[in-house]
Design a protein around this motif. Structure first.
Motif, PDB file in Angstrom:
ATOM      1  N   HIS A  39       6.515  39.448 -23.705  1.00 21.16           N
ATOM      2  CA  HIS A  39       6.986  40.544 -23.263  1.00 21.16           C
ATOM      3  C   HIS A  39       7.400  41.879 -21.886  1.00 21.16           C
ATOM      4  N   ALA A  40       8.342  42.209 -21.571  1.00 20.64           N
ATOM      5  CA  ALA A  40       7.832  43.393 -20.493  1.00 20.64           C
ATOM      6  C   ALA A  40       9.731  43.826 -20.696  1.00 20.64           C
ATOM      7  N   GLY A  41      10.222  45.203 -20.873  1.00 19.71           N
ATOM      8  CA  GLY A  41      11.018  46.076 -20.057  1.00 19.71           C
ATOM      9  C   GLY A  41      11.241  45.809 -19.279  1.00 19.71           C
ATOM     10  N   VAL A  42      12.209  46.675 -18.078  1.00 16.65           N
ATOM     11  CA  VAL A  42      12.660  46.218 -16.696  1.00 16.65           C
ATOM     12  C   VAL A  42      11.893  47.069 -15.769  1.00 16.65           C
ATOM     13  N   SER A  43      11.916  48.422 -16.285  1.00 16.10           N
ATOM     14  CA  SER A  43      11.030  49.558 -16.204  1.00 16.10           C
ATOM     15  C   SER A  43       9.778  48.874 -15.761  1.00 16.10           C
ATOM     16  N   ASP A  44       8.774  48.177 -16.999  1.00 18.65           N
ATOM     17  CA  ASP A  44       7.601  47.974 -16.360  1.00 18.65           C
ATOM     18  C   ASP A  44       7.536  46.734 -15.135  1.00 18.65           C
ATOM     19  N   ILE A  45       8.720  45.708 -15.315  1.00 21.08           N
ATOM     20  CA  ILE A  45       8.308  44.506 -14.537  1.00 21.08           C
ATOM     21  C   ILE A  45       8.444  45.464 -12.739  1.00 21.08           C
ATOM     22  N   ALA A  46       9.901  46.506 -12.648  1.00 18.14           N
ATOM     23  CA  ALA A  46       9.777  47.122 -11.703  1.00 18.14           C
ATOM     24  C   ALA A  46       9.263  47.620 -10.999  1.00 18.14           C
ATOM     25  N   GLU A  47       7.967  48.460 -12.022  1.00 15.17           N
ATOM     26  CA  GLU A  47       6.702  49.137 -11.566  1.00 15.17           C
ATOM     27  C   GLU A  47       5.751  47.893 -11.238  1.00 15.17           C
ATOM     28  N   GLU A  48       5.226  47.122 -11.209  1.00 14.34           N
ATOM     29  CA  GLU A  48       4.647  46.210 -11.274  1.00 14.34           C
ATOM     30  C   GLU A  48       4.765  45.732  -9.854  1.00 14.34           C
ATOM     31  N   MET A  49       6.145  45.558  -9.639  1.00 14.12           N
ATOM     32  CA  MET A  49       6.336  44.400  -9.122  1.00 14.12           C
ATOM     33  C   MET A  49       6.558  45.521  -7.378  1.00 14.12           C
ATOM     34  N   GLY A  50       7.006  47.236  -8.009  1.00 11.54           N
ATOM     35  CA  GLY A  50       7.330  47.631  -6.775  1.00 11.54           C
ATOM     36  C   GLY A  50       8.771  47.786  -5.976  1.00 11.54           C
ATOM     37  N   HIS A  52      12.974  48.078  -7.124  1.00  9.06           N
ATOM     38  CA  HIS A  52      14.178  48.830  -7.901  1.00  9.06           C
ATOM     39  C   HIS A  52      14.849  48.410  -8.892  1.00  9.06           C
ATOM     40  N   LYS A  53      14.702  49.094 -10.019  1.00  3.99           N
ATOM     41  CA  LYS A  53      15.386  48.611 -11.699  1.00  3.99           C
ATOM     42  C   LYS A  53      16.238  48.149 -11.606  1.00  3.99           C
ATOM     43  N   SER A  54      17.677  48.047 -10.384  1.00  5.03           N
ATOM     44  CA  SER A  54      18.261  47.440 -10.624  1.00  5.03           C
ATOM     45  C   SER A  54      18.205  45.929 -10.160  1.00  5.03           C
ATOM     46  N   THR A  55      17.347  46.057  -8.810  1.00  4.86           N
ATOM     47  CA  THR A  55      17.214  44.566  -8.967  1.00  4.86           C
ATOM     48  C   THR A  55      17.081  43.590  -9.552  1.00  4.86           C
ATOM     49  N   VAL A  56      15.660  44.319 -11.067  1.00  7.61           N
ATOM     50  CA  VAL A  56      15.096  43.471 -11.891  1.00  7.61           C
ATOM     51  C   VAL A  56      16.129  43.018 -13.006  1.00  7.61           C
ATOM     52  N   SER A  57      16.873  44.079 -12.517  1.00  4.86           N
ATOM     53  CA  SER A  57      18.157  43.740 -13.917  1.00  4.86           C
ATOM     54  C   SER A  57      18.996  41.998 -13.531  1.00  4.86           C
ATOM     55  N   ARG A  58      19.314  42.348 -11.999  1.00  2.00           N
ATOM     56  CA  ARG A  58      19.803  41.323 -11.645  1.00  2.00           C
ATOM     57  C   ARG A  58      19.220  39.723 -11.516  1.00  2.00           C
ATOM     58  N   LEU A  59      17.296  39.678 -11.562  1.00  2.00           N
ATOM     59  CA  LEU A  59      17.002  38.653 -11.123  1.00  2.00           C
ATOM     60  C   LEU A  59      16.954  38.442 -12.588  1.00  2.00           C
ATOM     61  N   LEU A  60      16.930  39.250 -13.950  1.00  2.24           N
ATOM     62  CA  LEU A  60      16.888  38.990 -15.370  1.00  2.24           C
ATOM     63  C   LEU A  60      17.961  38.404 -15.273  1.00  2.24           C
ATOM     64  N   GLY A  61      18.882  38.772 -15.363  1.00  2.00           N
ATOM     65  CA  GLY A  61      20.304  38.862 -15.707  1.00  2.00           C
ATOM     66  C   GLY A  61      20.753  37.553 -15.081  1.00  2.00           C
ATOM     67  N   SER A  62      19.933  36.566 -14.196  1.00  2.10           N
ATOM     68  CA  SER A  62      20.443  35.008 -13.974  1.00  2.10           C
ATOM     69  C   SER A  62      19.580  34.566 -14.424  1.00  2.10           C
ATOM     70  N   LEU A  63      17.995  35.019 -15.052  1.00  4.17           N
ATOM     71  CA  LEU A  63      17.330  33.967 -15.504  1.00  4.17           C
ATOM     72  C   LEU A  63      18.030  33.874 -17.544  1.00  4.17           C
ATOM     73  N   VAL A  64      18.304  34.606 -17.528  1.00  3.94           N
ATOM     74  CA  VAL A  64      19.116  34.956 -19.082  1.00  3.94           C
ATOM     75  C   VAL A  64      20.426  33.938 -19.169  1.00  3.94           C
ATOM     76  N   SER A  65      21.099  33.658 -17.959  1.00  5.12           N
ATOM     77  CA  SER A  65      22.400  32.722 -17.863  1.00  5.12           C
ATOM     78  C   SER A  65      21.388  31.339 -17.697  1.00  5.12           C
ATOM     79  N   ARG A  66      20.553  31.443 -17.735  1.00  8.16           N
ATOM     80  CA  ARG A  66      19.850  29.662 -17.648  1.00  8.16           C
ATOM     81  C   ARG A  66      18.805  29.567 -18.755  1.00  8.16           C
ATOM     82  N   ASP A  67      18.952  30.306 -20.203  1.00 11.33           N
ATOM     83  CA  ASP A  67      18.225  30.550 -21.037  1.00 11.33           C
ATOM     84  C   ASP A  67      16.320  30.600 -19.888  1.00 11.33           C
ATOM     85  N   ILE A  68      16.131  31.057 -19.258  1.00  9.47           N
ATOM     86  CA  ILE A  68      15.182  31.109 -19.096  1.00  9.47           C
ATOM     87  C   ILE A  68      14.027  32.167 -19.305  1.00  9.47           C
ATOM     88  N   VAL A  69      15.059  32.547 -19.437  1.00  7.12           N
ATOM     89  CA  VAL A  69      14.326  33.923 -20.174  1.00  7.12           C
ATOM     90  C   VAL A  69      15.253  34.930 -21.902  1.00  7.12           C
TER      91      VAL A  69
END
Length: 269
Positions: A39-50, A52-69
């Motif tokens: 498991h990981a938070g938005v900030s953790d993922i954003a920091e590792e990938m380099g 912005h947190k808003s970009t990570v949030s959009r990615l996660l939102g799309s994955l959540v909508s498909r039950d992938i995350v």
């Protein structure tokens, strides 16, 4: 008369395609992070990938909508969802253990110049389903299709060690522990002790227990849920082959087992 494509439209199209590929690449990177860490938070993922947190949030939102995350409501962290299982469940039935293992067997046989076998459990025996021959003229016996006793072969010991206590008891009561050579283990207590070592060490050996003059070593092969589905072994004549003293053999054999396991969907733990 053919119409001309607007150059600016072509540029916009290429930019959109590039952006789409980048988004897919980033989404896969997010999934790999969650698979690795649990498991990981938005900030953790954003920091590792380099990014912005808003970009990570959009990615996660799309994955959540498909039950992938799935988002953990208590901690706000994200983890892989059941949608991943739906995707993964379609893979194992299409994977062939023999096909996925073949290049690995050939690589080991070529590296150590001995015979390498792939075995599975069938009808209380270890059945060799594929074989790669070493270049030695002595390695000429074809073991494919052979039924070999579980207690007297290195592959058999791997398969036995992976069974539940009840299944192991049932098989050994049905087959017994017949002596194939004077060195075969025929004591259940001694066999059980050795199987504990197999589990702890991650490999099994037989020293002329199945056939005088033959030594072998085996490691497990796992499937996508971590169950042992086979064993990969290397064997050779005792006068020149001592598996536990052959430099680099144990490490290479274990790596080969993990490589085949990865091909079958297993994730190293």
């Amino acid at each position: 008369m053919a119409s001309k494509t607007d150059p600016e439209s072509e540029i916009d199209s290429e930019a959109a395609q590039h952006g789409g590929v980048q988004s897919v690449d980033r989404a896969l990177a997010v999934l790999e992070i969650l698979a690795r860490d649990g498991h990981a938070g938005v900030s953790d993922i954003a920091e590792e990938m380099g990014i912005h947190k808003s970009t990570v949030s959009r990615l996660l939102g799309s994955l959540v909508s498909r039950d992938i995350v799935h988002q953990n409501s208590e901690r706000g962290k994200y983890q892989l969802g059941f949608g991943i299982l739906r995707l993964a469940s379609s893979i194992p039935g299409r994977l062939s253990l023999v096909r996925e293992a073949r290049p690995v067997l050939e690589g080991l046989a070529d590296q150590f110049k001995e015979t390498v076998n792939l075995a599975v459990l069938r009808s209380n025996y270890a059945v060799n389903v594929d074989q790669a021959m070493g270049p030695s003229t002595l390695a000429t016996y074809d073991w494919v299709g052979s039924l070999t006793p579980l207690h007297a072969t290195s592959s058999g010991k791997i398969l036995l060690a992976a069974l539940s206590a009840d299944d192991r008891d049932r098989i050994l009561k049905e087959t017994g522990l017949p002596a194939r050579t004077p060195r075969t283990i025929t004591s259940r207590d001694k066999l059980d002790e050795q199987l504990l070592d197999v589990v702890g060490n991650g490999y099994a050996v037989t020293l002329e227990e199945f056939e005088i003059g033959l030594k072998s070593m085996a490691v497990p092969v796992y499937n996508h849920v971590g169950s042992v589905i086979g064993a990969i072994s290397i064997s050779g004549p005792a006068f020149r082959f001592d598996p536990e003293k052959t430099p680099g053999l144990l490490e290479a054999l274990k790596e080969a087992g993990l490589q085949i396991s990865a091909n079958m969907g297993y994730t190293r733990r």
